[in-house]
Scaffold this motif. Structure first.
Motif, PDB file in Angstrom:
ATOM      1  N   ARG B  13       0.852  -1.190   0.000  1.00 52.42           N
ATOM      2  CA  ARG B  13       0.000   0.000   0.000  1.00 52.42           C
ATOM      3  C   ARG B  13       0.886   1.237   0.000  1.00 52.42           C
ATOM      4  N   SER B  14       0.282   2.356  -0.308  1.00 50.02           N
ATOM      5  CA  SER B  14       1.065   3.581  -0.388  1.00 50.02           C
ATOM      6  C   SER B  14       1.581   3.953   1.000  1.00 50.02           C
ATOM      7  N   ARG B  16       1.349   6.689   2.528  1.00 47.93           N
ATOM      8  CA  ARG B  16       0.422   7.452   3.355  1.00 47.93           C
ATOM      9  C   ARG B  16      -0.552   6.527   4.083  1.00 47.93           C
ATOM     10  N   THR B  17      -1.015   5.489   3.362  1.00 49.55           N
ATOM     11  CA  THR B  17      -1.928   4.554   4.018  1.00 49.55           C
ATOM     12  C   THR B  17      -1.234   3.868   5.176  1.00 49.55           C
ATOM     13  N   SER B 157       3.657  13.794   5.106  1.00 52.74           N
ATOM     14  CA  SER B 157       2.470  12.930   5.148  1.00 52.74           C
ATOM     15  C   SER B 157       1.981  12.744   6.571  1.00 52.74           C
TER      16      SER B 157
END
Lengths: 92, 171
Positions: B13-14, B16-17, B157
């Motif tokens: 996942r990215s 940020r996630t 972030s």
């Protein structure tokens, strides 16, 4: 300290080229909001570094400030459902 | 969104996630600890507030470092500092260097030597950067810049996530 730097540029197996430094400086420049607005060629390396330091410091200050507010907010709310809602909204 | 989204492994996942997920998990843990000890909250409330603020701050840095994992030197340095319980020391040392910088920068401005001023500024800025980025003292110049770029990305972030949470809570 500066003598060490110039020595490593003249001799030594891992020579740091000016191009590599320039590349990284441009990369840093793109990340800093203040410098992104100006056109890239005119900003000197020392200015980029100084702005980077200032930016990191301001980010640290924001983290401190936000965690202060978060800790206050955590105290005032008890429900677990609010947190579940946050998790759901942020991850989906 | 469909539940399929949650079946993607965490590493893909990215960033940020991942940051959001870990930070929220840390906050939930903090909250559970707090509700467990809520009976003794009336006495020494100032100390408790300070401790909670400190724990949230540590949770922010810890979750950020663990979300990045061992892929980056700065996150490795942060994680090792946390394990050796030296994160507190690093936070204090970092803030102290900030105060000193204010004084020295005024002196540098007073000197006003254009040819030498830029190199002195560069050197100072290098040292400052090494103090600000975790693990920066032992890196060479190239990796220092590289790590700084990634560190700034993750910090931004993290700050956004925290801002979102605060805004959501304070509606």
């Amino acid at each position: 300290m500066s003598s060490r730097r110039s020595r490593s540029r003249q001799s030594g197996a891992s020579r740091i080229t000016d191009d590599q430094i320039a590349d990284l400086v441009t990369k840093l420049q793109q990340l800093i909001p203040e410098l992104r607005r100006r056109r890239s060629d005119k900003v000197s390396a020392s200015k980029v570094l100084q702005e980077t330091c200032n930016y990191i410091r301001s980010l640290h200050r924001e983290v401190d400030d936000l965690s202060d507010r978060l800790s206050e907010l955590l105290e005032s709310t008890d429900s677990d459902s609010a947190q579940a809602a946050i998790i759901r909204s942020l991850l989906m | 969104m469909s539940p399929q989204h949650m079946n993607i492994p965490l590493s893909r996942r990215s960033i940020r996630t991942r940051l959001a997920y870990r930070f929220l998990r840390a906050l939930k843990k903090l909250n559970r600890q707090r509700t467990g000890a809520v009976t003794s909250s009336t006495s020494s409330s100032i100390r408790d507030t300070c401790r909670r603020y400190h724990m949230v701050k540590m949770a922010a840095y810890a979750s950020m470092a663990s979300a990045v994992g061992s892929k980056r030197a700065w996150s490795r340095a942060l994680l090792s500092k946390i394990r050796n319980r030296g994160l507190n020391r690093w936070l204090v040392k970092r803030n102290k260097s900030r105060a000193l910088r204010g004084r020295s920068s005024s002196n540098a401005v007073a000197k006003e030597n254009p040819s030498k001023g830029s190199t002195v500024g560069l050197e100072e800025a290098h040292q400052e950067l090494r103090k600000l980025v975790p693990g920066g003292e032992v890196m060479d110049v190239l990796s220092l810049f590289d790590e700084t770029a990634h560190y700034i990305k993750c910090l931004t972030s993290q700050v956004q996530i925290m801002r979102n949470i605060v805004d959501f809570y304070s509606d």
